[in-house]
Motif scaffolding. Structure first.
Motif, PDB file in Angstrom:
ATOM      1  N   PRO A 113       8.500  -0.716  -1.659  1.00  0.00           N
ATOM      2  CA  PRO A 113       7.787  -0.003  -2.154  1.00  0.00           C
ATOM      3  C   PRO A 113       5.956  -0.737  -2.488  1.00  0.00           C
ATOM      4  CG  PRO A 113       9.771  -0.059  -2.581  1.00  0.00           C
ATOM      5  CD  PRO A 113       9.663  -0.818  -1.761  1.00  0.00           C
ATOM      6  N   GLY A 114       5.096  -0.124  -3.180  1.00  0.00           N
ATOM      7  CA  GLY A 114       4.352  -0.430  -2.916  1.00  0.00           C
ATOM      8  C   GLY A 114       3.261  -1.359  -1.761  1.00  0.00           C
ATOM      9  N   ALA A 115       3.710  -1.832  -1.005  1.00  0.00           N
ATOM     10  CA  ALA A 115       3.270  -2.453   0.042  1.00  0.00           C
ATOM     11  C   ALA A 115       2.824  -1.783   0.994  1.00  0.00           C
ATOM     12  CB  ALA A 115       3.728  -3.767   0.016  1.00  0.00           C
ATOM     13  N   VAL A 116       3.155  -0.702   1.352  1.00  0.00           N
ATOM     14  CA  VAL A 116       3.368   0.532   2.106  1.00  0.00           C
ATOM     15  C   VAL A 116       1.623   0.632   3.094  1.00  0.00           C
ATOM     16  CG1 VAL A 116       3.683   2.807   3.222  1.00  0.00           C
ATOM     17  CG2 VAL A 116       4.377   1.664   1.613  1.00  0.00           C
ATOM     18  N   ALA A 137      -9.546   8.555   9.842  1.00  0.00           N
ATOM     19  CA  ALA A 137      -9.853   7.606  10.355  1.00  0.00           C
ATOM     20  C   ALA A 137     -10.808   6.513  11.468  1.00  0.00           C
ATOM     21  CB  ALA A 137      -7.879   6.600  10.765  1.00  0.00           C
ATOM     22  N   GLN A 138     -10.633   8.113  12.369  1.00  0.00           N
ATOM     23  CA  GLN A 138     -11.675   7.644  13.437  1.00  0.00           C
ATOM     24  C   GLN A 138     -12.870   7.479  12.933  1.00  0.00           C
ATOM     25  OE1 GLN A 138      -9.405  11.663  15.105  1.00  0.00           O
ATOM     26  NE2 GLN A 138      -9.355  10.783  17.230  1.00  0.00           N
ATOM     27  N   GLN A 139     -13.383   8.399  12.430  1.00  0.00           N
ATOM     28  CA  GLN A 139     -14.777   8.417  12.023  1.00  0.00           C
ATOM     29  C   GLN A 139     -14.871   7.095  10.400  1.00  0.00           C
ATOM     30  OE1 GLN A 139     -15.984  10.458  12.823  1.00  0.00           O
ATOM     31  NE2 GLN A 139     -14.418  11.347  13.655  1.00  0.00           N
ATOM     32  N   ALA A 140     -14.352   6.577  10.374  1.00  0.00           N
ATOM     33  CA  ALA A 140     -14.313   5.289   9.574  1.00  0.00           C
ATOM     34  C   ALA A 140     -14.591   3.525   9.924  1.00  0.00           C
ATOM     35  CB  ALA A 140     -12.648   4.778   8.560  1.00  0.00           C
ATOM     36  N   ASP A 141     -15.401   2.965   9.427  1.00  0.00           N
ATOM     37  CA  ASP A 141     -16.227   2.190  10.579  1.00  0.00           C
ATOM     38  C   ASP A 141     -15.101   0.296   9.799  1.00  0.00           C
ATOM     39  OD1 ASP A 141     -18.402   2.932  11.934  1.00  0.00           O
ATOM     40  OD2 ASP A 141     -19.126   2.782   9.681  1.00  0.00           O
ATOM     41  N   VAL A 142     -14.363   0.992   8.343  1.00  0.00           N
ATOM     42  CA  VAL A 142     -14.112  -0.278   7.848  1.00  0.00           C
ATOM     43  C   VAL A 142     -12.518   0.563   7.237  1.00  0.00           C
ATOM     44  CG1 VAL A 142     -13.412  -2.031   5.777  1.00  0.00           C
ATOM     45  CG2 VAL A 142     -15.462  -1.510   7.702  1.00  0.00           C
ATOM     46  N   ILE A 143     -10.683  -0.004   8.175  1.00  0.00           N
ATOM     47  CA  ILE A 143     -10.215   0.000   6.828  1.00  0.00           C
ATOM     48  C   ILE A 143      -9.515  -0.530   5.895  1.00  0.00           C
ATOM     49  CG2 ILE A 143      -7.750   1.838   7.304  1.00  0.00           C
ATOM     50  CD1 ILE A 143      -9.501   2.436   9.552  1.00  0.00           C
ATOM     51  N   TYR A 144      -9.345  -0.058   4.938  1.00  0.00           N
ATOM     52  CA  TYR A 144      -8.521  -0.966   3.799  1.00  0.00           C
ATOM     53  C   TYR A 144      -7.281  -0.581   3.527  1.00  0.00           C
ATOM     54  CZ  TYR A 144     -13.080  -2.110   2.097  1.00  0.00           C
ATOM     55  OH  TYR A 144     -14.469  -2.532   2.389  1.00  0.00           O
ATOM     56  N   MET A 145      -6.410  -1.619   3.457  1.00  0.00           N
ATOM     57  CA  MET A 145      -5.246  -1.873   3.419  1.00  0.00           C
ATOM     58  C   MET A 145      -4.144  -2.877   3.537  1.00  0.00           C
ATOM     59  SD  MET A 145      -4.274  -1.345   7.725  1.00  0.00           S
ATOM     60  CE  MET A 145      -6.146  -2.069   7.848  1.00  0.00           C
ATOM     61  N   HIS A 146      -2.647  -3.114   2.673  1.00  0.00           N
ATOM     62  CA  HIS A 146      -2.216  -4.268   2.850  1.00  0.00           C
ATOM     63  C   HIS A 146      -1.599  -4.607   3.301  1.00  0.00           C
ATOM     64  CE1 HIS A 146      -2.527  -3.003  -1.933  1.00  0.00           C
ATOM     65  NE2 HIS A 146      -1.765  -2.053  -2.056  1.00  0.00           N
ATOM     66  N   PRO A 147      -1.308  -6.223   3.709  1.00  0.00           N
ATOM     67  CA  PRO A 147      -1.202  -6.998   4.694  1.00  0.00           C
ATOM     68  C   PRO A 147       0.043  -7.064   4.167  1.00  0.00           C
ATOM     69  CG  PRO A 147      -2.270  -8.329   3.644  1.00  0.00           C
ATOM     70  CD  PRO A 147      -2.611  -6.433   3.056  1.00  0.00           C
ATOM     71  N   LEU A 148       1.390  -6.311   4.640  1.00  0.00           N
ATOM     72  CA  LEU A 148       3.091  -6.046   3.823  1.00  0.00           C
ATOM     73  C   LEU A 148       3.467  -5.869   2.623  1.00  0.00           C
ATOM     74  CD1 LEU A 148       3.891  -8.328   7.191  1.00  0.00           C
ATOM     75  CD2 LEU A 148       3.031  -5.755   6.655  1.00  0.00           C
ATOM     76  N   VAL A 149       2.415  -7.110   1.912  1.00  0.00           N
ATOM     77  CA  VAL A 149       2.379  -7.449   0.438  1.00  0.00           C
ATOM     78  C   VAL A 149       1.349  -6.504  -0.767  1.00  0.00           C
ATOM     79  CG1 VAL A 149       3.548  -9.129   0.974  1.00  0.00           C
ATOM     80  CG2 VAL A 149       0.580  -9.796   0.825  1.00  0.00           C
ATOM     81  N   ASN A 150       1.113  -6.536  -1.225  1.00  0.00           N
ATOM     82  CA  ASN A 150       0.957  -5.208  -2.674  1.00  0.00           C
ATOM     83  C   ASN A 150      -0.171  -6.315  -2.850  1.00  0.00           C
ATOM     84  OD1 ASN A 150       1.902  -6.524  -5.018  1.00  0.00           O
ATOM     85  ND2 ASN A 150       2.696  -4.093  -4.866  1.00  0.00           N
TER      86      ASN A 150
END
Length: 176
Positions: A113-116, A137-150
């Motif tokens: 939890p916290g890294a989903v 997401a189809q309209q975004a140029d860049v998507i920010y997300m965690h790489p399996l850790v938070n």
């Protein structure tokens, strides 16, 4: 154990290994390190440190859900989008949804939890997790997300995220 990179070696696939795989596939991303972020509110407190003003970016919130038939879902939404689980289940034709446990999430997505993150589908595809992504997401140029850790965030061009899904064999549905 928390969801930070300090404990990444206890994951089925470490954040470092995921990033190395992204590099091997030639996918573009910018890696940012920060304090562990456990909630959307935590993320809003640090995103000014690395967000580019005027960037057409999507910041995410992610829900690990289960239905009454014990099927697993990862639902990725724009971080400020409100969601009604009952309405979501009805819209997807899957009935009632509830949050999955931390243990099941670790078993099926290989994260805590916290890294989903959508990047957890690298594990989820092997465990029949159904992935549903916000159509924003189809309209975004860049998507920010965690790489399996938070305590890390990657900023990835939307096209590269779609290539990632292709590489891991992840089919998904768009949520209007």
């Amino acid at each position: 154990m928390d969801a930070s990179s300090a404990f990444q070696d206890t994951l089925p696939l470490s954040s470092d290994a995921l990033l190395a795989q992204l590099d091997d596939w030639g996918l573009t991303y910018q890696l940012h390190t920060h304090i562990p972020l456990r909630t959307v509110e935590d993320a809003k407190g640090v995103e000014d440190q690395f967000m580019v003003p005027g960037e057409n970016a999507l910041r995410l919130k992610n829900l690990y859900l289960r239905d009454k038939k014990k099927r697993n879902y990862l639902v990725t939404l724009e971080q400020s989008r409100e969601i009604d689980l009952k309405a979501l289940g009805a819209a997807l034709g899957i009935g009632s949804l509830s949050f999955g446990s931390a243990d099941r999430m670790f078993q099926n997505l290989g994260i805590r939890p916290g890294a989903v993150s959508p990047l957890a589908m690298i594990n989820g595809v092997q465990n029949d997790v159904r992935f549903i992504m916000d159509a924003a997401a189809q309209q975004a140029d860049v998507i920010y997300m965690h790489p399996l850790v938070n305590d890390r965030t990657v900023a990835m061009p939307q096209e590269d995220l779609m290539t990632f899904f292709d590489k891991i064999g992840c089919a998904f549905d768009w949520l209007p």
